[in-house]
Design a protein around this motif. Structure first.
Motif, short mmCIF file in Angstrom:
data_model
loop_
_atom_site.label_atom_id
_atom_site.label_comp_id
_atom_site.label_asym_id
_atom_site.label_seq_id
_atom_site.Cartn_x
_atom_site.Cartn_y
_atom_site.Cartn_z
N ALA A 1 0.83 -1.20 0.00
CA ALA A 1 0.00 0.00 0.00
C ALA A 1 0.87 1.26 0.00
O ALA A 1 0.58 2.22 -0.73
CB ALA A 1 -0.93 -0.01 1.21
N SER B 1 -4.64 2.24 -0.38
CA SER B 1 -5.04 1.87 0.97
C SER B 1 -4.85 0.37 1.14
O SER B 1 -4.83 -0.39 0.15
CB SER B 1 -6.51 2.23 1.22
OG SER B 1 -7.36 1.39 0.46
N GLU B 2 -4.69 -0.10 2.39
CA GLU B 2 -4.56 -1.53 2.63
C GLU B 2 -5.81 -2.27 2.19
O GLU B 2 -5.73 -3.41 1.69
CB GLU B 2 -4.27 -1.81 4.11
CG GLU B 2 -2.85 -1.46 4.53
CD GLU B 2 -2.53 -1.96 5.92
OE1 GLU B 2 -2.60 -3.18 6.15
OE2 GLU B 2 -2.24 -1.11 6.80
#
Length: 220
Positions: free
Chosen positions: A178, A184-185
């Motif tokens: 990420a 984003s994760e």
């Protein structure tokens, strides 16, 4: 709570690991075994196991064979190889069989605990040197790699998904991917789900192996 099964033929190592790991409030050691077949039997008894901490060199059923047997029957269980041997070929074979990573026994206790938490979350734990050597063991004479987008385009992967595949093959965690790809994760996790579906693979270890085989020309 992470339920850990320790598998090692050395009773001193088993007791030491049980003491060290048991100090962490997020981990409970549910049992200890002498070899891979014992570990499989323990899991089959119905006790919850999330992570198996597995030695490589054991009599009767070593860590490489034990990993294969457990992952075939219980693919959701993560296996972390723990060894005193910096034995690349055995480590690579264990990864091929479904292990989520490996650690050497001479590392600090906090790194062992962190390693357990890392693989339990579905991440790989592979030293960069081992990640690079995977391709060597897969193919003795790899062909020059094609650019990534062209190499995996036939499988329907988007450019972003292909970039995630490459980072997985380098042993990066979701958080590290990420950060490197400015995602984003949650987005990385969604990409991995799509990648597994499109490539018809089971887990991120298989993604790494697939990519390195493709890169080295083993898969045309």
């Amino acid at each position: 709570m992470i339920h850990v099964l320790i598998t090692d033929d050395d009773p001193f190592i088993r007791e030491s690991l049980q003491l060290i790991i048991g100090l962490d409030p997020d981990i409970t050691v549910v049992g200890t075994c002498n070899h891979g077949d014992e570990a499989l039997a323990f899991i089959q008894s119905g006790v919850q196991v999330d992570v198996v901490l597995m030695d490589i060199r054991m009599p009767i059923c070593d860590g490489v064979e034990g990993t294969l047997k457990i992952k075939q029957a219980y693919p959701a269980i993560s296996i972390l190889i723990l060894t005193t041997f910096d034995d690349d070929e055995f480590i690579v074979q264990a990864l091929r069989n479904g292990a989520s990573g490996y650690l050497l026994k001479n590392i600090s206790p906090d790194r062992i605990v962190q390693g357990i938490k890392t693989v339990e979350q579905g991440n790989l734990l592979i030293h960069p040197d081992i990640a690079k050597k995977l391709a060597t063991f897969i193919s003795p004479a790899p062909t020059p790699s094609a650019p990534l987008p062209a190499m995996l385009r036939e499988y329907g992967l988007t450019a972003s998904e292909q970039a995630v595949v490459e980072k997985i093959s380098e042993g990066l965690s979701n958080k590290e991917i990420a950060q490197e790809l400015f995602l984003s994760e949650g987005t990385v996790k969604n990409y991995i789900t799509e990648i597994l579906s499109k490539l018809n693979l089971r887990d991120r270890t298989q993604i790494a192996i697939f990519y390195l085989k493709k890169q080295s020309g083993v898969i045309s």
